[in-house]
Design an enzyme around this catalytic site. Structure first.
Site, mmCIF file in Angstrom:
data_model
loop_
_atom_site.group_PDB
_atom_site.id
_atom_site.type_symbol
_atom_site.label_atom_id
_atom_site.label_comp_id
_atom_site.label_asym_id
_atom_site.label_seq_id
_atom_site.Cartn_x
_atom_site.Cartn_y
_atom_site.Cartn_z
ATOM 1 N N ARG A 103 0.766 -1.170 0.322
ATOM 2 C CA ARG A 103 -0.132 0.009 0.165
ATOM 3 C C ARG A 103 0.740 1.304 0.097
ATOM 4 O O ARG A 103 0.522 2.186 -0.607
ATOM 5 C CB ARG A 103 -0.999 -0.067 1.219
ATOM 6 N N LYS A 138 2.277 25.058 -4.708
ATOM 7 C CA LYS A 138 1.254 24.456 -4.136
ATOM 8 C C LYS A 138 1.215 22.950 -4.377
ATOM 9 O O LYS A 138 0.625 22.493 -5.453
ATOM 10 C CB LYS A 138 -0.163 24.941 -4.939
ATOM 11 N N LYS A 170 4.880 39.378 -4.479
ATOM 12 C CA LYS A 170 3.413 39.142 -4.981
ATOM 13 C C LYS A 170 2.560 40.468 -4.173
ATOM 14 O O LYS A 170 3.376 41.455 -3.677
ATOM 15 C CB LYS A 170 3.092 37.870 -4.205
ATOM 16 N N GLU A 199 4.848 40.163 -9.280
ATOM 17 C CA GLU A 199 3.284 40.031 -9.557
ATOM 18 C C GLU A 199 2.529 41.144 -9.868
ATOM 19 O O GLU A 199 2.678 42.256 -9.110
ATOM 20 C CB GLU A 199 2.679 39.154 -8.608
ATOM 21 N N ASP A 220 -1.020 38.305 -13.181
ATOM 22 C CA ASP A 220 -1.939 37.485 -12.203
ATOM 23 C C ASP A 220 -3.470 37.708 -12.538
ATOM 24 O O ASP A 220 -4.167 38.831 -12.280
ATOM 25 C CB ASP A 220 -1.688 37.934 -10.487
#
Length: 281
Positions: A103, A138, A170, A199, A220
């Protein structure tokens, strides 16, 4: 044990942690209760889906961790695109130990193959545009290096692996710094030796960013007409990256605006596991 197929990650430690999570303190009580200690198992690992394979060497490590004498024959290479029903690996070893590792090996292989398969679908969708697919940070916690390995097997390029290998300004950095130009000037003054990307989410931010020395722009959450206009304004002075809400049905139109890159978080964040099984042979 060596693992030359990937670097920058403690694969032996990962295998040990995953096995410990599954085995607990008592081990595989079902196999131990039903199978003689010296019984042997020969099995074939095969995919029930059409997939792009990633993680076969890692899967083998789980079996070897419990049975160092297990015989493993890898039948395809990572990065291969294969049909449903394709045999990926043949194994022969101690039955109890192989079933105890099954597994953990399959979970890892199914996840990484799912990432590679979804990635290839996005890469194929932008074929011929000249645009390059990027992954993001992410990723599943604790599995970033593995996830980004899988995206490479699917045909993407890696973006930042960590916060220390690239400056990416950002919206929150911009808000705290007081503006795009202010944030860029501070980043340049810090002299990190790293490329500085910023960004922007509005067209009127582009010229101030370029004038302040941006090495690359992240465009963005812009729609296709706005992206096309952004690319025109930039005029090839720096690479451009489209990001935000990109889906398989929209990525082609985004790529055709002329952006250098498109980044997609869902290829590591939301890829479904591939259907791969281990069956007695």
């Amino acid at each position: 044990m060596s693992a030359p197929f990937i670097s920058g990650f403690d694969l032996d430690g990962f295998v040990a942690r995953v096995l410990a999570e599954d085995l607990g303190e008592g081990g595989d009580v079902t196999s131990n209760a039903t199978i003689p200690e010296e019984a042997r198992l020969t099995a074939v690992m095969a995919t029930r889906d059409a997939v792009v394979v990633a993680g076969l060497p890692l899967a083998a490590m789980f079996f070897r961790a419990l049975d160092p004498q297990v015989e493993v024959e890898q039948l395809v290479e990572d990065g291969a695109k294969v049909r449903a029903g394709t045999a990926l690996m043949r194994l022969s070893g101690n039955a109890r130990k192989m079933l105890a590792a099954e597994r953990s090996a399959l979970n890892s292989l199914q996840h990484l193959t799912g990432v590679a398969t979804m990635t290839r679908a996005y890469v194929d969708a932008i074929a011929g545009t000249g645009c390059i697919l990027l992954d993001t940070r992410k990723t599943i916690p604790g599995m970033r290096v593995l996830g980004k390995y899988a995206t490479r097997m699917g045909g993407a390029q890696n973006h930042r692996m960590r916060l220390d290998d690239g400056v990416l300004i950002k919206d929150n950095h911009v808000a705290v710094a007081g503006g795009v130009a202010e944030a860029l000037r501070s980043a340049k003054a810090a002299a990190t030796g790293l490329q500085v990307q910023v960004e922007v989410d509005r067209l009127d931010q582009i010229e101030p960013a370029l004038e302040a020395g941006a090495d690359r722009l992240l465009l963005d959450n812009m729609d296709v007409p706005t992206l096309r206009e952004a690319v025109r304004i930039v005029g090839g002075r720096v690479p451009t990256e489209a990001s935000g809400g990109v889906r398989l049905d929209t990525i082609r139109g985004i790529a055709e605006t002329g952006v250098t890159y498109v980044s997609v978080g869902r290829i590591t964040q939301s890829a479904p596991a591939a259907d791969i099984g281990l069956d007695y042979a």
